[in-house]
Write an enzyme that holds these catalytic residues in place. Structure first.
Site, PDB file in Angstrom:
ATOM      1  N   ASP A   9       0.861  -1.173   0.000  1.00  0.00           N
ATOM      2  CA  ASP A   9       0.000   0.000   0.000  1.00  0.00           C
ATOM      3  C   ASP A   9       0.905   1.232   0.000  1.00  0.00           C
ATOM      4  OD1 ASP A   9      -2.415   1.609   0.469  1.00  0.00           O
ATOM      5  OD2 ASP A   9      -1.659   1.816   2.518  1.00  0.00           O
ATOM      6  N   ASP A  11      -0.078   5.046   0.946  1.00  0.00           N
ATOM      7  CA  ASP A  11      -0.229   6.067   1.986  1.00  0.00           C
ATOM      8  C   ASP A  11      -0.022   5.490   3.378  1.00  0.00           C
ATOM      9  OD1 ASP A  11      -0.947   7.536  -0.188  1.00  0.00           O
ATOM     10  OD2 ASP A  11      -3.052   7.777   0.375  1.00  0.00           O
TER      11      ASP A  11
END
Length: 267
Positions: A9, A11
């Site tokens: 991922d 962020d």
């Protein structure tokens, strides 16, 4: 042993800020979004992350707002904004721990893939700064140089697993031998899809799930500027960086509205 991959991922896992909001100020400055959009987006992005963002209806509303918000934006204008601000807005915020872990997986011969709800054309140049060429991200249709208002693929929640499965089928990955990393409970499907999941700076719900499943819990705390690595690369045109801020603003409209309705009901 066949080919394998590590899925990250973006962020709060690889970078220490929201890529969806990173370009909010320059987009506001150039008139693509209003001050009201910025305020709603920042507030609701926080609420979304605190809540884990796992509500499917909220995700659908976010997708629909994203399409409506970005419709008609000129790609050329977005390219210019991102090219001018990428160094300032992204460079200082890459976690040193994430960069080291990415390098470790690459040294072991694994493909590294960024998986993000932000726009493909924004996530890809961030990946290139880290030596990553594979991304799974939101794709918005572009017609005659403008966003058409259609989202071709919204890379959030369970949809991330769809993208991972497609890439695994094309590359021959054995997902039981693959790795995944995320900070958000909305990515539980992605983490459960691989044999070696780890959580990074997890929200409360994800931390609880990780403890229940005996998954490793990693804490990344040291953002580091990419410095010369970033400056030596040519500016990368970003055709849909609008998706990044668009996701944040769309979340803002969806959850801000829900918050107001909840307050009205209590009153």
């Amino acid at each position: 042993m066949g080919p394998s991959a590590a899925f990250f991922d973006l962020d709060k896992t690889v970078i220490a800020k929201s890529s969806a909001l990173a370009f909010g100020r320059p987009f506001y400055r150039d008139g693509l979004i209003s001050r009201r959009d910025v305020v709603k987006s920042a507030y609701a992005q926080l609420m979304f992350r605190l809540g884990g963002g796992t509500d499917e209806q909220a995700m659908a509303r976010t997708r629909d707002y994203l399409a409506a918000l970005c419709k008609g934006w000129r790609v050329e204008q977005v390219q210019q904004i991102v090219a001018e601000t990428l160094n300032e807005l992204i460079n200082p915020y890459v976690y040193a721990e994430a960069a080291a872990l990415i390098a470790e997986h690459q040294a072991a011969g694994r493909d590294v893939v960024l998986v993000s709800a932000s726009g493909d054309e924004m996530v890809r140049p961030i990946g290139e700064l880290l030596g990553i060429t594979d991304v799974i991200a939101t794709r918005m249709a572009i017609v005659d140089g403008r966003y058409s208002g259609q989202v071709e693929f919204y890379s959030a929640g369970p949809a991330k697993v769809v993208g991972i499965n497609e890439l695994a089928a094309a590359r021959g990955y054995d997902l039981s031998q693959c790795f995944a990393y995320s900070d958000s409970s909305s990515d539980l499907p992605m983490l459960e899809a691989v044999g070696h999941p780890s959580v990074v700076n997890p929200d409360r719900a994800l931390r609880r799930a990780a403890l229940e499943r005996s998954w490793p819990v990693l804490e990344f705390r040291h953002p580091i500027a990419l410095g010369k690595r970033l400056r030596d690369r040519p500016a990368v045109p970003v055709a849909a960086a609008a998706l990044g801020v668009g996701v944040g603003v769309a979340i803002g409209f969806a959850l801000y509205g829900r918050h107001r309705r909840a307050r009205a009901a209590v009153a």
